[in-house]
Design a protein around this motif. Structure first.
Motif, PDB file in Angstrom:
ATOM      1  N   LEU A 185       7.220  12.473  -1.097  1.00 37.30           N
ATOM      2  CA  LEU A 185       7.218  11.223  -1.867  1.00 37.30           C
ATOM      3  C   LEU A 185       6.048  10.381  -1.383  1.00 37.30           C
ATOM      4  O   LEU A 185       5.864  10.204  -0.178  1.00 37.30           O
ATOM      5  CB  LEU A 185       8.540  10.488  -1.606  1.00 37.30           C
ATOM      6  N   HIS A 186       5.245   9.876  -2.325  1.00 38.12           N
ATOM      7  CA  HIS A 186       4.099   9.039  -1.951  1.00 38.12           C
ATOM      8  C   HIS A 186       4.259   7.628  -2.517  1.00 38.12           C
ATOM      9  O   HIS A 186       4.546   7.460  -3.695  1.00 38.12           O
ATOM     10  CB  HIS A 186       2.798   9.651  -2.481  1.00 38.12           C
ATOM     11  N   VAL A 187       4.057   6.645  -1.653  1.00 35.02           N
ATOM     12  CA  VAL A 187       4.107   5.240  -2.101  1.00 35.02           C
ATOM     13  C   VAL A 187       2.683   4.806  -2.412  1.00 35.02           C
ATOM     14  O   VAL A 187       1.819   4.793  -1.532  1.00 35.02           O
ATOM     15  CB  VAL A 187       4.731   4.347  -1.011  1.00 35.02           C
ATOM     16  N   LEU A 188       2.436   4.452  -3.669  1.00 39.41           N
ATOM     17  CA  LEU A 188       1.065   4.242  -4.133  1.00 39.41           C
ATOM     18  C   LEU A 188       0.377   3.074  -3.447  1.00 39.41           C
ATOM     19  O   LEU A 188      -0.762   3.176  -3.022  1.00 39.41           O
ATOM     20  CB  LEU A 188       1.084   4.021  -5.659  1.00 39.41           C
ATOM     21  N   ASP A 189       1.061   1.938  -3.373  1.00 41.12           N
ATOM     22  CA  ASP A 189       0.487   0.728  -2.784  1.00 41.12           C
ATOM     23  C   ASP A 189      -0.866   0.377  -3.376  1.00 41.12           C
ATOM     24  O   ASP A 189      -1.846   0.152  -2.650  1.00 41.12           O
ATOM     25  CB  ASP A 189       0.361   0.890  -1.258  1.00 41.12           C
ATOM     26  N   HIS A 190      -0.934   0.304  -4.686  1.00 43.15           N
ATOM     27  CA  HIS A 190      -2.196  -0.033  -5.363  1.00 43.15           C
ATOM     28  C   HIS A 190      -2.458  -1.544  -5.307  1.00 43.15           C
ATOM     29  O   HIS A 190      -1.589  -2.350  -5.597  1.00 43.15           O
ATOM     30  CB  HIS A 190      -2.135   0.412  -6.824  1.00 43.15           C
ATOM     31  N   GLN A 191      -3.680  -1.884  -4.926  1.00 41.94           N
ATOM     32  CA  GLN A 191      -4.128  -3.277  -4.963  1.00 41.94           C
ATOM     33  C   GLN A 191      -5.484  -3.275  -5.628  1.00 41.94           C
ATOM     34  O   GLN A 191      -6.432  -2.719  -5.071  1.00 41.94           O
ATOM     35  CB  GLN A 191      -4.315  -3.818  -3.540  1.00 41.94           C
ATOM     36  N   GLY A 192      -5.610  -3.876  -6.778  1.00 40.90           N
ATOM     37  CA  GLY A 192      -6.882  -3.840  -7.488  1.00 40.90           C
ATOM     38  C   GLY A 192      -7.214  -5.178  -8.103  1.00 40.90           C
ATOM     39  O   GLY A 192      -6.587  -6.194  -7.814  1.00 40.90           O
ATOM     40  N   GLU A 193      -8.213  -5.154  -8.997  1.00 43.31           N
ATOM     41  CA  GLU A 193      -8.650  -6.407  -9.614  1.00 43.31           C
ATOM     42  C   GLU A 193      -7.571  -6.989 -10.525  1.00 43.31           C
ATOM     43  O   GLU A 193      -7.343  -8.191 -10.549  1.00 43.31           O
ATOM     44  CB  GLU A 193      -9.936  -6.134 -10.423  1.00 43.31           C
ATOM     45  N   PHE A 194      -6.910  -6.105 -11.291  1.00 46.14           N
ATOM     46  CA  PHE A 194      -5.938  -6.590 -12.275  1.00 46.14           C
ATOM     47  C   PHE A 194      -4.484  -6.358 -11.862  1.00 46.14           C
ATOM     48  O   PHE A 194      -3.590  -7.028 -12.362  1.00 46.14           O
ATOM     49  CB  PHE A 194      -6.177  -5.911 -13.632  1.00 46.14           C
TER      50      PHE A 194
END
Ligand SMILES: Cc1cc2nc3c(=O)[nH]c(=O)nc-3n(C[C@H](O)[C@H](O)[C@H](O)COP(=O)(O)O)c2cc1C
Ligand SMILES: Cc1cc2nc3c(=O)[nH]c(=O)nc-3n(C[C@H](O)[C@H](O)[C@H](O)COP(=O)(O)O)c2cc1C
Lengths: 436, 436
Positions: A185-194
């Motif tokens: 299982l992978h936790v994405l933890d995306h932090q981006g511009e939008f």
């Protein structure tokens, strides 16, 4: 060669709901949609493709009230229902990266892919209709560049969420009592511009790895997004020469983005009108156009020529036009069309108010000839067919054009695989977090 | 008396996927879901009710990895597919007012209502799981009061959008060429604290006017929202006395809000375990609980008693507990449960980790007796049944409990109408912009 069906319940042509034998109530009558999808499946179509719009009021009321295109099912609600009554045909839904949320879109397409055993596709649009913004708390449409940057990031988040779980994450070990393996299982933890999206998605990895990505952007930003992400490009119709230029450009962009150009399929939209003879097909198209109300056609004509056409004699040829800054190429296109088919002002208005994109009008043999030429001359990898009228136009295509294409060895006579990727000859994407 | 089926593909009980005969893969296997819905329809259930959650990681991994409840279909994707393979049963999907957009939710439920010929219901939740916020760009859950104010406004916008078109707006006048009557179209132009939405909706008014509104809030704000808007309240299970108090409170609140209390149906959730004898039913429940991993049960027990239970002897009775500030009533509930059934620490942990809400455990006759008592004593208008295990627990309910309720004249033997409103005895709402 690949065939998608670009569907509106009563076709894209604004007069088609009045055509003899049409189902004027099809916008909200599932029985008809089911019939269409099942017929397309008998015809071995790659996909049923549903457009989408997020607003109503983008035409003058005079035209709007005469058009059946004003309302219809939400695609992501319609396609699961069609999945339940079909077995093989792909199901492509349009969804907007400008007004949706990636977590919601990721789980809806993943759910559709599971439901349909791997037949889902996502047509990524950034929504060009400016009125849509007003339904989402915004005063005006987001800037074109911002829309496409948001679209690119949206795609990254959605595909990242689809990869939350390794394909083998769900152990379902009844004896040992472990339902899944936390190491898979992978936790994405995306932090981006939008977007900021933690994940993981609460849906298992889709059957196809990722649903098939479709894109129809025409601008430079649109083409670039397609080159980097899309597996099917739904091109606007044009001449064979324009098609070839677009085809070359897109395949080169894909290669430049480090992708195999064969994994980017170019399928232009084409409006098909079928007759037993050319004359019959042309008469059919003329009848269809004549069902467009003159007032609503006039609005389209005026926009296309950049000049108010309401004072023109409807039954005369187009008068000489003052030059227009607004739409030089649009004006020229109308002039060419008028000259080629000797159309009056009324005919032109009705043509433009109905459907004015590239059309194939003729016998099944002629239509197959044209399609064959496009494929052989690298104008496209297939087509997104828009039927002139429903149900007859669709029945005629499946009953007459498909067999002709099959006789020529251009089109499958049965589905070879079970997923939309199988139909399109596309690879199943690996999981970026759990490489094979 | 009304019966909803509160569905998870492998039931709400976290051990049920390991139960003999269960379908451990049901989370993403539509074939099973279709079978369940069709069986419920044979049993004349009012509705198939799908819960929803917008995050995964809200339990310790030790418990999470043992639970099948971690992932499943998005309800608004699953229910259209079930609509296509059923004829009469209502279809209620949960959707969050905290993380969705009203324009999108309005068109999805309206589309589902058209697809299913009037069988859609919307379970309005404000989403209490704090982890969901992290999937939508927020650092923390929105405040409880804000969530409910947003929920109330969200409801106003969605119902306003459903009323965009008068029921007779679509003329489809083939001869005259008018598809709709502009005078029968209303532009909402909503401007509120949380939303600005112009409208109109690009979907015709739903078959039911509005899909049925369902709500399950327990707090004062939750009850008040339900009293003002809901037509079905999904109550948490409790004793008959608690149920009666809740029933009275809700009916009074509805009356105070100017509504007919008969148009607010109270359906508590109840977990049903069926056996040929009481002993068999109790053994079945014990077996089910025993399938919950002790470690994951311990986490639930520790939370419930406000005290780390990992040092306790699993096979002894609960030791005397130090007082807990955190959850006095939770602790008392556990103590009562332990005393009533002479449960060891292990049993308690597994009960709490499995499903600890109100349960009806016994023969079909006993279960029908209890249900009858609740109805006759004004504890509820019916139930949202949670099956102990699937498929057998559902098959047993439809095959044994439903016939017993029918023999007593408490439950329908055939659907009288076609819509979910018909099943529930609810009126079709008028259009606020186009009064009859
Ligand atoms: C054949 C075709 C179908 C399209 N379908 C949709 C659609 O369903 N919804 C939508 O918002 N845009 C749709 N578009 C618009 C494109 O997504 C895109 O906005 C448009 O081609 C303009 O290109 P650009 O966005 O790159 O400027 C379609 C375009 C084409 C050519
Ligand atoms: C039987 C039942 C089912 C529920 N189902 C859901 C659900 O599917 N999704 C969800 O987010 N909340 C669900 N809830 C939670 C409620 O919507 C609500 O948040 C909770 O009862 C706490 O009440 P409050 O929000 O008024 O504080 C459910 C509650 C009950 C009692």
């Amino acid at each position: 060669m690949h065939l998608g069906a670009f569907m509106r319940p009563t076709t894209i042509h604004t007069g088609a709901w009045r055509f003899p034998g049409a189902f004027p109530d099809a916008n909200f009558n599932f029985t008809h949609l089911k019939r269409f999808a099942q017929t397309l499946e008998r015809g071995c179509f790659d996909a049923f493709f549903m457009a989408d719009h997020l607003a109503v009021l983008n035409m003058p009321m005079e035209a709007l009230q005469r058009s059946h295109t004003v309302t219809s099912f939400d695609p992501l609600t319609l396609l699961p229902a069609l999945a339940a009554v079909t077995e093989r045909i792909g199901l492509i839904a349009t969804a907007s990266t400008t007004f949706e949320q990636p977590y919601l879109i990721a789980r809806k397409f993943a759910s559709l892919d599971h439901l349909s055993n791997g037949r889902a596709g996502w047509n990524i649009v950034t929504t060009s209709n400016p009125d849509a913004a007003l339904n989402f708390g915004q005063d005006a449409q987001m800037d074109h560049g911002d829309r496409y940057r948001r679209g690119r990031e949206f795609y990254d988040v959605v595909t990242g969420l689809w990869d939350s779980w390794a394909d083998d994450a769900f152990l379902r070990d009844v004896e040992g009592g472990r339902f899944f393996d936390p190491a898979r299982l992978h936790v994405l933890d995306h932090q981006g511009e939008f977007f900021r999206v933690r994940g993981p998605l609460n849906v298992a990895r889709p059957v196809q790895g990722w649903p098939v990505i479709v894109q129809a952007g025409a601008s430079d930003a649109g083409r670039q997004l397609a080159a980097e992400t899309a597996e099917v490009v739904f091109a606007g119709g044009s001449t064979l020469a324009d098609g070839q230029a677009f085809y070359r450009d897109m395949k080169q962009r894909a290669a430049a983005a480090g992708r195999d150009p064969a994994h980017l399929k170019i399928l232009p939209g084409c409006f098909v009108v079928i007759g037993d003879t050319l004359q019959q097909a042309q008469d059919k198209r003329a009848l269809l156009d004549s069902l467009v109300h003159y007032q609503s056609g006039l609005a389209s004509l005026s926009i296309a020529i950049g000049h108010d056409a309401s004072g023109f004699d409807p039954d005369a040829p187009l008068p000489p036009l003052p030059p227009s800054n607004a739409s030089k190429s649009g004006q020229q296109r109308v002039l060419d069309m008028a000259a080629r088919e000797s159309l009056t002002v009324r005919h032109l208005a009705q043509r433009l108010g109905g459907y004015a994109g590239v059309a194939m009008v003729g016998t099944p043999t002629m239509i197959a000839d044209t399609m064959q030429e496009w494929i052989e001359q690298e104008g496209s990898d297939g087509f997104n067919v828009m039927f002139s009228d429903l149900p007859a136009g669709l029945d005629d295509f499946v009953g007459q054009v498909v067999p002709e294409l099959q006789r020529r060895g251009l089109f499958r006579t049965a589905y070879a695989g079970t997923t939309l990727r199988d139909h399109l000859g596309l690879p199943r994407p690996g999981n970026r977090f759990f490489p094979a």
